[in-house]
Design an enzyme around this catalytic site. Sequence first.
Site, short mmCIF file in Angstrom:
data_model
loop_
_atom_site.label_atom_id
_atom_site.label_comp_id
_atom_site.label_asym_id
_atom_site.label_seq_id
_atom_site.Cartn_x
_atom_site.Cartn_y
_atom_site.Cartn_z
N ARG A 22 10.79 29.82 65.42
CA ARG A 22 11.86 30.79 65.70
C ARG A 22 12.66 31.01 64.42
O ARG A 22 12.68 30.14 63.55
CB ARG A 22 12.85 30.24 66.76
CG ARG A 22 12.26 29.95 68.11
CD ARG A 22 12.18 31.19 69.00
NE ARG A 22 11.79 30.85 70.36
CZ ARG A 22 10.54 30.56 70.73
NH1 ARG A 22 9.57 30.56 69.84
NH2 ARG A 22 10.26 30.28 71.99
N ARG A 59 26.87 30.69 54.76
CA ARG A 59 26.85 31.06 56.18
C ARG A 59 28.26 30.95 56.78
O ARG A 59 29.25 30.96 56.06
CB ARG A 59 25.82 30.18 56.91
CG ARG A 59 24.40 30.36 56.33
CD ARG A 59 23.38 29.54 57.07
NE ARG A 59 23.21 29.99 58.45
CZ ARG A 59 22.51 29.31 59.37
NH1 ARG A 59 21.91 28.18 59.04
NH2 ARG A 59 22.40 29.78 60.60
N ASN A 62 18.53 15.48 58.17
CA ASN A 62 19.04 16.81 58.45
C ASN A 62 19.65 16.72 59.85
O ASN A 62 18.94 16.82 60.85
CB ASN A 62 17.94 17.87 58.41
CG ASN A 62 18.51 19.27 58.63
OD1 ASN A 62 19.66 19.41 59.07
ND2 ASN A 62 17.71 20.29 58.35
N GLU A 111 21.32 13.86 52.48
CA GLU A 111 21.53 14.89 53.52
C GLU A 111 20.78 16.16 53.09
O GLU A 111 20.89 16.58 51.93
CB GLU A 111 23.03 15.17 53.63
CG GLU A 111 23.42 16.25 54.60
CD GLU A 111 24.95 16.46 54.61
OE1 GLU A 111 25.70 15.64 54.02
OE2 GLU A 111 25.38 17.48 55.19
N ALA A 171 23.10 20.77 63.75
CA ALA A 171 24.48 21.08 64.16
C ALA A 171 25.38 19.84 64.19
O ALA A 171 26.61 19.96 64.03
CB ALA A 171 24.46 21.74 65.54
N HIS A 191 19.80 20.23 54.12
CA HIS A 191 19.90 21.44 54.94
C HIS A 191 18.92 22.47 54.41
O HIS A 191 18.89 22.73 53.19
CB HIS A 191 21.32 22.01 54.93
CG HIS A 191 22.30 21.05 55.50
ND1 HIS A 191 22.34 20.79 56.85
CD2 HIS A 191 23.19 20.23 54.91
CE1 HIS A 191 23.24 19.85 57.06
NE2 HIS A 191 23.77 19.48 55.91
N PRO A 217 19.29 18.31 66.42
CA PRO A 217 19.02 19.29 67.47
C PRO A 217 18.41 20.60 66.99
O PRO A 217 18.85 21.18 65.99
CB PRO A 217 20.41 19.54 68.07
CG PRO A 217 21.17 18.30 67.80
CD PRO A 217 20.65 17.77 66.50
N ASN A 218 17.42 21.04 67.74
CA ASN A 218 16.74 22.34 67.60
C ASN A 218 15.74 22.41 66.45
O ASN A 218 15.01 23.39 66.33
CB ASN A 218 17.75 23.50 67.49
CG ASN A 218 18.62 23.61 68.72
OD1 ASN A 218 18.11 23.73 69.82
ND2 ASN A 218 19.93 23.54 68.55
N TYR A 263 15.02 29.99 58.56
CA TYR A 263 14.46 28.65 58.39
C TYR A 263 13.01 28.61 57.89
O TYR A 263 12.46 27.52 57.68
CB TYR A 263 14.60 27.86 59.70
CG TYR A 263 16.04 27.70 60.14
CD1 TYR A 263 16.92 26.93 59.38
CD2 TYR A 263 16.54 28.33 61.27
CE1 TYR A 263 18.25 26.78 59.76
CE2 TYR A 263 17.87 28.18 61.66
CZ TYR A 263 18.72 27.41 60.90
OH TYR A 263 20.03 27.27 61.27
#
Length: 145
Positions: free
Chosen positions: A19, A108, A75, A99, A78, A101, A11-12, A24
């Site tokens: 953004r 974070r 990735n 995996e 969330a 990120h 997601p996103n 990112y």
Amino acid sequence: MTPTIHILNGPNLNLLGKRQPDIYGHDTLEDVAAQCAEIGQAAGLGTLLRQSNWEGQIVDWIHEARETAAGIIINPAALTHTSVAVLDALNTFEGPVIEVHISQVHKREAFRHHSFVSHRADAVMAGFGIHGYALAMRHMAHLLD
Ligand code: CA2
């Protein structure tokens, strides 16, 4: 047939490069796809990059990968921190799973420190920006050599 690596994004991540560049970066998922394809080509691997905002779609793509992928780079965004369904699907996949990120999740918020997907992943990249996908592709080539 050329072995193919499926690069799945949660997601996103469709907003990558559009953004929050402070977290990112400025590169888009299309840039990621191009870089991974180039590394794959040099290593004799095909690549298929996909993104969805829907958990069930990611689960369905992992099921599809069982039949068609030599390895998965994921990735989960969330879903990393919430999804037993994605973990259960990955547990049915027999090839290598890496995996990725983009951000350094351990620097974070505390809720980003736990990953369900890490219970299955053979390797984890975090904090390398989108270069993490390229590094994952190189490691995938090494694992499948
Ligand atoms: O650092 C990563 O790659 C994450 O998987 C990204 C997820 C976040 O929930 C994870 O904790 C860490 C968020 C993806 C959102 O992607 C965006 C990209 C650009 C602009 C806005 C959101």
